[in-house]
Design an enzyme around this catalytic site. Sequence first.
Site, PDB file in Angstrom:
ATOM      1  N   TYR A 147       2.880 -48.936   8.317  1.00 45.07           N
ATOM      2  CA  TYR A 147       4.218 -49.064   8.891  1.00 45.07           C
ATOM      3  C   TYR A 147       5.276 -48.594   7.890  1.00 45.07           C
ATOM      4  O   TYR A 147       5.288 -49.030   6.737  1.00 45.07           O
ATOM      5  CB  TYR A 147       4.479 -50.521   9.259  1.00 45.07           C
ATOM      6  CG  TYR A 147       5.900 -50.778   9.718  1.00 45.07           C
ATOM      7  CD1 TYR A 147       6.347 -50.307  10.943  1.00 45.07           C
ATOM      8  CD2 TYR A 147       6.795 -51.485   8.918  1.00 45.07           C
ATOM      9  CE1 TYR A 147       7.642 -50.528  11.365  1.00 45.07           C
ATOM     10  CE2 TYR A 147       8.098 -51.717   9.329  1.00 45.07           C
ATOM     11  CZ  TYR A 147       8.513 -51.227  10.556  1.00 45.07           C
ATOM     12  OH  TYR A 147       9.798 -51.445  10.971  1.00 45.07           O
ATOM     13  N   LYS A 173      16.586 -51.724  21.042  1.00 49.41           N
ATOM     14  CA  LYS A 173      16.757 -53.175  20.937  1.00 49.41           C
ATOM     15  C   LYS A 173      17.958 -53.685  21.742  1.00 49.41           C
ATOM     16  O   LYS A 173      18.012 -54.874  22.057  1.00 49.41           O
ATOM     17  CB  LYS A 173      16.871 -53.606  19.468  1.00 49.41           C
ATOM     18  CG  LYS A 173      15.675 -53.206  18.601  1.00 49.41           C
ATOM     19  CD  LYS A 173      14.359 -53.577  19.201  1.00 49.41           C
ATOM     20  CE  LYS A 173      13.127 -53.185  18.399  1.00 49.41           C
ATOM     21  NZ  LYS A 173      12.989 -51.797  18.017  1.00 49.41           N
ATOM     22  N   TYR A 180       9.464 -44.815  13.945  1.00 42.86           N
ATOM     23  CA  TYR A 180       8.923 -45.060  15.297  1.00 42.86           C
ATOM     24  C   TYR A 180       8.844 -43.777  16.127  1.00 42.86           C
ATOM     25  O   TYR A 180       7.772 -43.240  16.371  1.00 42.86           O
ATOM     26  CB  TYR A 180       9.806 -46.079  16.040  1.00 42.86           C
ATOM     27  CG  TYR A 180       9.915 -47.421  15.382  1.00 42.86           C
ATOM     28  CD1 TYR A 180       8.991 -48.424  15.670  1.00 42.86           C
ATOM     29  CD2 TYR A 180      10.936 -47.712  14.486  1.00 42.86           C
ATOM     30  CE1 TYR A 180       9.088 -49.673  15.084  1.00 42.86           C
ATOM     31  CE2 TYR A 180      11.039 -48.957  13.894  1.00 42.86           C
ATOM     32  CZ  TYR A 180      10.112 -49.933  14.200  1.00 42.86           C
ATOM     33  OH  TYR A 180      10.209 -51.157  13.615  1.00 42.86           O
TER      34      TYR A 180
END
Length: 350
Positions: A276, A59, A302
């Site tokens: 998720y 990010k 992830y």
Amino acid sequence: MISTLASALEKFPSVALTRLPTPITRIERLEQACGAQSRGIRIFFKRDDIGDTGNGGNKLRKLEFLLGQAQAERADTVITVGGVQSNHARLTAAACAKLGFACELFLSDMVPIQSTEYREGGNVLLDRIFGATLTVVPSDRDVMTVANARAAELASTGRRVMVIPAGGSSPLGTLGYAKCAREILEFEAQNGIEFRHIVVPNGSHGTQAGLIAGLTFAGQRGERVKAYSVLAERDATHARTAALARSTLELLGGNPANVDEHADVLVDGGYRGVGYGIPTQAMADAVRLLARTEGILLDPVYSGKAFSGLLADIGSERIAAGSNVLFVATGGLPGLFAYRDMLAQSATAI
Ligand SMILES: *Cc1c(COP(=O)(O)O)cnc(C)c1O
């Protein structure tokens, strides 16, 4: 072609949050351990997990452009959204601390895990240490709607607010991964190597979409990027990633029609598991295998799932013999602490 991409990117305001380019290194002990070496497959890691702000992660590349824009707009407050254990929220909190923005995080209670480690440890602890304001939003409410309402409230008192969408994956934030594509192309040119596959996890789509946009702008094809979806269903991920790749390419000044939704956007939905943030056994095994052969840490939400997909594809010979594979390590280390139960329990599985 690489230099045109470089100058297209330089037109956007940005701030430096980490040292770029991130290193690319080969992981030979892992190659040996997973059977890649015997088929002449070489695996490299691009270390986007290493970073100077907030302990690093993918990010930061997006925040370099998003917060560059926030500074250009003279914003004083940044609001963003994510899941409870959002790495994006933590890195936004850290970058805001560094740049002097007030930071408010709206975290959707979307993962049904009730442990104290999950709800208060890992990224949540770091959000608090970085001085952000946290609000957990029940999963039946749209977290972006809540965030936008708060932004309007602050604006009415004279504050200048930027709202960043989930994962920083607006076209502007996604430019961060077009820049990563540029680094990969430069590495290939300098080292006389070609990566057959550039492997990434796909959550909010910006990592894959930005790489596709950058490669396409430089005259290459997005089909070199292979993603494993970990958040939405495969088909939704595929469609949204294609749309984001096109809008990012357009923002760069390229022709969005140059991204072929079918040929250029490769998404595998087979390694997400039940949903998720819900751990899989293959993820835990992949995290431990890499840790025990290379001393490198993946994350449970992830990169651990994506790496488990890559290992399976190597094992089943879906990756051709002799290929060079680049795995983009995207960060997320604090998430390991939120999943202590799962990762400690099956410690003898490999
Ligand atoms: C957000 C995140 C991803 C996914 O990137 P997207 O651009 O949202 O698809 C991958 N790995 C980690 C550790 C992340 O925090």
